[in-house]
Write a protein that holds these residues in place. Sequence first.
Motif, PDB file in Angstrom:
ATOM      1  N   PRO B 623      24.176  24.036 -84.360  1.00 14.98           N
ATOM      2  CA  PRO B 623      25.447  24.505 -83.802  1.00 14.98           C
ATOM      3  C   PRO B 623      26.513  23.420 -83.879  1.00 14.98           C
ATOM      4  CG  PRO B 623      23.994  23.802 -82.031  1.00 14.98           C
ATOM      5  CD  PRO B 623      23.298  23.466 -83.323  1.00 14.98           C
ATOM      6  N   LYS B 624      27.758  23.878 -83.889  1.00 14.43           N
ATOM      7  CA  LYS B 624      28.868  22.934 -83.847  1.00 14.43           C
ATOM      8  C   LYS B 624      29.945  23.519 -82.945  1.00 14.43           C
ATOM      9  CE  LYS B 624      31.314  19.786 -86.819  1.00 14.43           C
ATOM     10  NZ  LYS B 624      32.721  20.029 -87.084  1.00 14.43           N
ATOM     11  N   VAL B 625      30.467  22.702 -82.068  1.00  8.94           N
ATOM     12  CA  VAL B 625      31.579  23.159 -81.232  1.00  8.94           C
ATOM     13  C   VAL B 625      32.856  22.903 -82.023  1.00  8.94           C
ATOM     14  CG1 VAL B 625      32.755  22.928 -79.025  1.00  8.94           C
ATOM     15  CG2 VAL B 625      30.295  22.566 -79.156  1.00  8.94           C
ATOM     16  N   LEU B 626      33.539  23.972 -82.372  1.00 11.13           N
ATOM     17  CA  LEU B 626      34.733  23.827 -83.214  1.00 11.13           C
ATOM     18  C   LEU B 626      35.949  23.460 -82.374  1.00 11.13           C
ATOM     19  CD1 LEU B 626      34.284  26.972 -85.499  1.00 11.13           C
ATOM     20  CD2 LEU B 626      33.533  24.641 -85.930  1.00 11.13           C
ATOM     21  N   THR B 627      36.091  24.174 -81.259  1.00 10.69           N
ATOM     22  CA  THR B 627      37.263  23.975 -80.404  1.00 10.69           C
ATOM     23  C   THR B 627      36.819  23.942 -78.965  1.00 10.69           C
ATOM     24  OG1 THR B 627      38.418  25.416 -81.943  1.00 10.69           O
ATOM     25  CG2 THR B 627      39.594  24.836 -79.943  1.00 10.69           C
ATOM     26  N   TYR B 628      37.515  23.134 -78.185  1.00 11.39           N
ATOM     27  CA  TYR B 628      37.250  23.088 -76.742  1.00 11.39           C
ATOM     28  C   TYR B 628      38.592  23.061 -76.033  1.00 11.39           C
ATOM     29  CZ  TYR B 628      34.969  21.942 -72.364  1.00 11.39           C
ATOM     30  OH  TYR B 628      34.507  21.982 -71.072  1.00 11.39           O
ATOM     31  N   LYS B 629      38.763  23.995 -75.120  1.00 13.65           N
ATOM     32  CA  LYS B 629      40.066  24.091 -74.457  1.00 13.65           C
ATOM     33  C   LYS B 629      39.880  24.053 -72.940  1.00 13.65           C
ATOM     34  CE  LYS B 629      41.880  27.339 -77.883  1.00 13.65           C
ATOM     35  NZ  LYS B 629      43.000  28.269 -78.085  1.00 13.65           N
ATOM     36  N   ALA B 630      40.850  23.463 -72.269  1.00 15.03           N
ATOM     37  CA  ALA B 630      40.723  23.283 -70.827  1.00 15.03           C
ATOM     38  C   ALA B 630      42.023  23.626 -70.122  1.00 15.03           C
ATOM     39  CB  ALA B 630      40.343  21.835 -70.527  1.00 15.03           C
ATOM     40  N   GLU B 685      30.832  15.652 -85.047  1.00 14.41           N
ATOM     41  CA  GLU B 685      30.356  16.703 -84.133  1.00 14.41           C
ATOM     42  C   GLU B 685      31.379  17.042 -83.061  1.00 14.41           C
ATOM     43  OE1 GLU B 685      28.141  13.959 -84.763  1.00 14.41           O
ATOM     44  OE2 GLU B 685      27.455  15.204 -86.430  1.00 14.41           O
ATOM     45  N   ALA B 686      32.367  16.174 -82.877  1.00 13.66           N
ATOM     46  CA  ALA B 686      33.317  16.385 -81.786  1.00 13.66           C
ATOM     47  C   ALA B 686      34.285  17.507 -82.124  1.00 13.66           C
ATOM     48  CB  ALA B 686      34.083  15.092 -81.511  1.00 13.66           C
ATOM     49  N   PRO B 687      34.626  18.312 -81.140  1.00 20.10           N
ATOM     50  CA  PRO B 687      35.531  19.429 -81.400  1.00 20.10           C
ATOM     51  C   PRO B 687      36.989  18.997 -81.384  1.00 20.10           C
ATOM     52  CG  PRO B 687      34.800  19.488 -79.130  1.00 20.10           C
ATOM     53  CD  PRO B 687      34.130  18.313 -79.762  1.00 20.10           C
ATOM     54  N   LYS B 688      37.848  19.947 -81.726  1.00 24.27           N
ATOM     55  CA  LYS B 688      39.277  19.758 -81.540  1.00 24.27           C
ATOM     56  C   LYS B 688      39.609  20.238 -80.132  1.00 24.27           C
ATOM     57  CE  LYS B 688      41.047  20.144 -86.283  1.00 24.27           C
ATOM     58  NZ  LYS B 688      39.942  20.305 -87.131  1.00 24.27           N
ATOM     59  N   PHE B 689      40.520  19.537 -79.486  1.00 23.68           N
ATOM     60  CA  PHE B 689      40.810  19.822 -78.083  1.00 23.68           C
ATOM     61  C   PHE B 689      42.185  20.400 -77.855  1.00 23.68           C
ATOM     62  CE2 PHE B 689      37.135  18.018 -76.340  1.00 23.68           C
ATOM     63  CZ  PHE B 689      36.811  16.899 -77.081  1.00 23.68           C
ATOM     64  N   GLU B 690      42.251  21.220 -76.801  1.00 22.26           N
ATOM     65  CA  GLU B 690      43.539  21.573 -76.204  1.00 22.26           C
ATOM     66  C   GLU B 690      43.349  21.426 -74.710  1.00 22.26           C
ATOM     67  OE1 GLU B 690      44.511  25.227 -79.139  1.00 22.26           O
ATOM     68  OE2 GLU B 690      45.345  25.445 -77.116  1.00 22.26           O
ATOM     69  N   SER B 691      44.234  20.711 -74.067  1.00 24.17           N
ATOM     70  CA  SER B 691      44.065  20.463 -72.638  1.00 24.17           C
ATOM     71  C   SER B 691      45.382  20.697 -71.923  1.00 24.17           C
ATOM     72  CB  SER B 691      43.594  19.019 -72.445  1.00 24.17           C
ATOM     73  OG  SER B 691      43.717  18.633 -71.108  1.00 24.17           O
ATOM     74  N   TYR B 692      45.331  21.505 -70.873  1.00 24.46           N
ATOM     75  CA  TYR B 692      46.531  21.799 -70.087  1.00 24.46           C
ATOM     76  C   TYR B 692      46.229  21.607 -68.619  1.00 24.46           C
ATOM     77  CZ  TYR B 692      47.342  24.395 -74.408  1.00 24.46           C
ATOM     78  OH  TYR B 692      47.445  24.757 -75.724  1.00 24.46           O
ATOM     79  N   PHE B 693      47.283  21.296 -67.872  1.00 25.57           N
ATOM     80  CA  PHE B 693      47.126  21.209 -66.431  1.00 25.57           C
ATOM     81  C   PHE B 693      48.002  22.261 -65.773  1.00 25.57           C
ATOM     82  CE2 PHE B 693      44.282  17.890 -66.806  1.00 25.57           C
ATOM     83  CZ  PHE B 693      44.738  17.020 -67.776  1.00 25.57           C
ATOM     84  N   ALA B 694      47.497  22.801 -64.640  1.00 24.12           N
ATOM     85  CA  ALA B 694      48.141  23.947 -64.008  1.00 24.12           C
ATOM     86  C   ALA B 694      49.608  23.687 -63.773  1.00 24.12           C
ATOM     87  CB  ALA B 694      47.441  24.262 -62.697  1.00 24.12           C
ATOM     88  N   GLU B 695      50.389  24.699 -64.051  1.00 23.63           N
ATOM     89  CA  GLU B 695      51.833  24.567 -63.854  1.00 23.63           C
ATOM     90  C   GLU B 695      52.165  24.321 -62.394  1.00 23.63           C
ATOM     91  OE1 GLU B 695      52.075  26.992 -67.671  1.00 23.63           O
ATOM     92  OE2 GLU B 695      52.763  28.137 -65.926  1.00 23.63           O
TER      93      GLU B 695
END
Lengths: 163, 744, 283
Positions: B623-630, B685-695
């Motif tokens: 398996p590979k984690v393609l994207t990780y979003k937070a 192996e590391a995914p691409k990230f998107e990270s947001y913090f609550a408005e």
Amino acid sequence: MLLVRPGEKVKVRVKVNGVWYERDIEPRMLLVHFLRDELGLTGTKVGCDTTTCGSCTVLMNGKAVKSCTVLAVQADGAEITTIEGLSSDSKLHPIQEAFKDNFALQCGYCTPGMIMQTYYLLKENPSPSEEEIRDGLHGNICRCTGYQNIVKAVQDASRRLRA
Amino acid sequence: MKYVGQPVKRLYDDKFVTGKSTYVDDIQISALYAGFVRSPYAHAKIKSIDVTDALKVPGIVAVYTYKDLAPLVKDGIRIWNTYEDPRQWKFIPRKPLADDKVRFAGDPVAIVIGVNKYVVRDAIDKVNVDYEKLPPVTKMEDALQDKVLVHEELKTNVAFDVPFNGGDVEGAFKQADKVIPVEITNNRLIPSPMEPRGIVSRYEGGTLTIWYSTQVPHLARSEFSRIFGIPASKIRVIMPDVGGAFGSKVNFLPEDVSVIASSIKLGRAVRWTATRSEEMISSEARHNTFKGEVAVKNDGTLLGIRGDLLVDLGAYLTVTEPIQPAIIPLMIPGPYRVKGVSIRSRAVYTTTPPITMYRGASRPEATFIIERIMSTIADELKLDDVTVRERNLIRADEMPYTNPFGLKYDSGDYISLLREGIQKLQYNELKKWAEEERRKGRKVGVGMAFYLEISGFGPWEFGEVRVDENGDVLVITGGTPHGQGTETAIAQVVADTLQIDISRVKVVWGDTETVVASMGTYGSRTAAAAAGAAMVASKEVLEKMKKIAAGLLKADVEEVDYAEGEFFIKKDRSKKVSWNDVAKAGYYGKELGISAQIIVPGDVTFPYGVHVAVVEVNDYGIPKVLTYKAYDDIGNVINPALAEGQIHGGAVQAVGQALYEEAIINDDGQLTVTYADYFIPTAVEAPKFESYFAEKPHVSAWPTGAKGVGEAALIVGPAVIIRALEDATGKRFNKTPVRPEEIL
Amino acid sequence: MFPPQFGYYRPSSLADALDFMSGGDAKPLAGGQSLIPMLKLRIIQPKFLVDLSPLRELYFIRDEGNAVSIGAMIKHSDLVKDLTVKNKLPLLSHTASKVGDMQVRNMGTIGGSLSNADPSADYPAVSLVYEAKMVLSSSNGEREVEARNFFKGPFTTEVQENEVLKEIKFPVLQGYKFKYEKIVRRAGDFALVGMAVLAKAEGGKVDDIRVAYTGVSDRPYRPYEHEKMLIGTVTLDKIKEFAEKVSNSVNPPSDSRGSSSYRRKVMQIVTINTLKEVLGVVS
């Protein structure tokens, strides 16, 4: 020819960051220990014992090598560049600037090796794709950053070096 | 607010990028080197130790065993009383070296001291230990039988057996439409910071100085004080640069105690740096199983949870491991309304390397359990993941909410965040996309999980601020950053509070001689507690400077105000003095020096968020984690770049925990993996990230309003990734890691 | 992490080195990327290391028309870049780029790697499909060993204690399609299963095909007998049958990378995928 019997020392002459050093050492001494313990250049780090992590990466005759898997005696007569030799006159190298600007380090332990490998990677491939960057750095492990910022830093450095 | 909220660049990166960093092994000091003779067996009696051959190796100064060091050691290594209750635990304080028995493969038996690392290594081979092998007990379930005892004096392997009952479990199960059995496991893994740990110890004139790769220099000081009977005032612990820790360096090893004891005995400085193999057995983590059942209604409402939690301790109880079995049950209800929870929590000794806390320290375990329960409910009742969570999340109007175990969740709007997050992270779009791709033959899937975590641990943190004669500011913090960059966050807070340029602020930490008191950096508490204390100290400093300014302006202090580097009379702004003037006056005037010290009390806070991952499996089950979003509510975000960095790093560790990392112990109790085959993810192996913090973040009670982000991604990440893996393969997985052969 | 004590000999010529090695208990040091890790773990404790790096006579890439001769001290990174190797031995060049990581490739040598004969290494399978010839030198002279007789077991080759692998001769296979597929769990790792293919195939007809694997046995494995069934018109069914036959012919090891049964499955799947790709067979 040169014969060093077990227990005897051998004289090695190595040019490190532009300076010639001469030391008597045991043939078994690893290059990384030579740099750190004999020469006091502790910028190069030891992170593992299986040639996996890349923290010990230096340039030997212009090529990136893992100094934990090179005997100092193999570096006899060679030119080594360590992280300490990358910047001159207190001006940071563009790769170093790029790492800072892109938050490409956290605890900093993998950083010297990562920067030296980046230097070599960009020499071989001045304009790498993201995939080529990730693949080119797979011999350098980072436990803190998650790599994305490192990739950005390498891309940034690539642009700066080509400017 | 000029700096807080901005991605201010880290203050001290120059030394790291130029190789001028000083980790414990870099410290240039005249010291002897130590190495350790370790047991090759998981369980054995020590019949005899012969050091004569080792002492003959040129360059060897001493070889000590337990009997040599015992007279110097007044007490053994115990547990962390601040957060753990020793009355709940059966343990023997850990000795500096194995006495009559070894209890895991790697248990140190003798310390060898010599002039360099190479001869020490040579001499280690020459120490002859006569062992009588005993049967090992490597599996938790076997250890419960008490057939092979790890610590005979305890008469059992069960060190902790506590019921956690909250709410009305019986009622919950009576009302159930369905009862679903669950068995959920986190397997053993290894925190593996890039810097292997180490210590330098020097005892001179009754004073002990220690350079120590640690997260908790002050705790170390008090522990070593108790262990050696040396007053804490005569011990100085210095934290050099620390190359990562992830909780594993809140830990006092017998190796550390042996090095200190040897330095006292020899009257010479002694140092030890772990090799990677030694680092791998010095601190292992997780390893627990929850087996139980869940009561639900057909609409997906979670009513009750009951079951057994079994936690592996390894061979010895470490400083931080007691946190796991005690806190995991408390956090299992998570952010959900649960009528009743009943969990029997047990922890057992096994003849394996000791287990410590690791980033998240009980919350990853608890979150994995509750999120796997949530996903299981979704699957069993044929509902979708988001619906099940929404149905059960505690509502904003119920805050502050007391969970069945009495934990009070301070602030938050979980449902709004879930909805915002699902939208922002494009979860539904990704799920549709993955479904289409699967029709084309790709094995790709999307998963989500929600977490509530407990962070910002108290009970207090220390902050000191000093203004020098030039008006530059020194911040002495009780936080102990070791990579997080929170020293920069602290500087931001101070610079904003004092309204000065951040370049004038210097932050120091980690030396017990400089820092009056400290708890440290762990449990995602630095932006909350340490920055909070620095903020309060800054405010006190400002008040002192107002008094001095009032004197200079010949006014009453109530008439004076301050803004942007100027103290002025409120009614007449033309009457003013500058920050620099006041600093100078404070330094040379009647009240010498401007400084303030404070210990700020505080208690836990509860960040929360939703994460999403896309996982693809290739033809080989790999398996590979393609994207990780937070999408996270972490309260006030002091520095979004630093916070995002914590998400990236935690998430790659989650990738490791879910898919790659496993500390495999064989039947002989030996760790069979090396760093070459213990798969820490690389950049590939590391995914691409998107990270947001609550408005609209919900703040904590700490002065900065921050809640903490350091551990979040590893807390929820494994559940997210496993869920995505299930989506990709159509299989069910309730453990970490999942091996490719289980996927294929 | 700390090698044991050993002596060190820096020879002035290959003959000098071989003369020294005839005294016994002397291991040749090439790039050190296999030897030094073993020394650090103290798996081996030789009395002497003989440093081959001064020996210019071991650094060469000779184009001999229908063969290319490669000196043992040629590095992986050289094989990746050298135009002769890229053009005439493209499978070897392609495989070299998959060995370890960039840093390891800058030091490691083809001679060292082949002599080490790690059952999961990359070159051994490639040498089998090329039907390379290994030239072994000792103070008694030289002898040639075919690749198929070179690998004797895990970390064991035909090279005797007083011998050094001097040169590897690779036949040039003009017009052959090639692929080295390396299945790893993590970048930089040794192969879980690796598969090398050289095939002379055109328009759905196979004239010659060589297949070899790494990671599935205690040495590289070439299914000489089963290969024959792929000659002629190739179909997906034949490929599948071949894949099943070869994966049942081996007893792969179990280790932290994967169990024996998993490796067998991977071997089957990689065979089907790789042959489909190389031979241009669609489902």
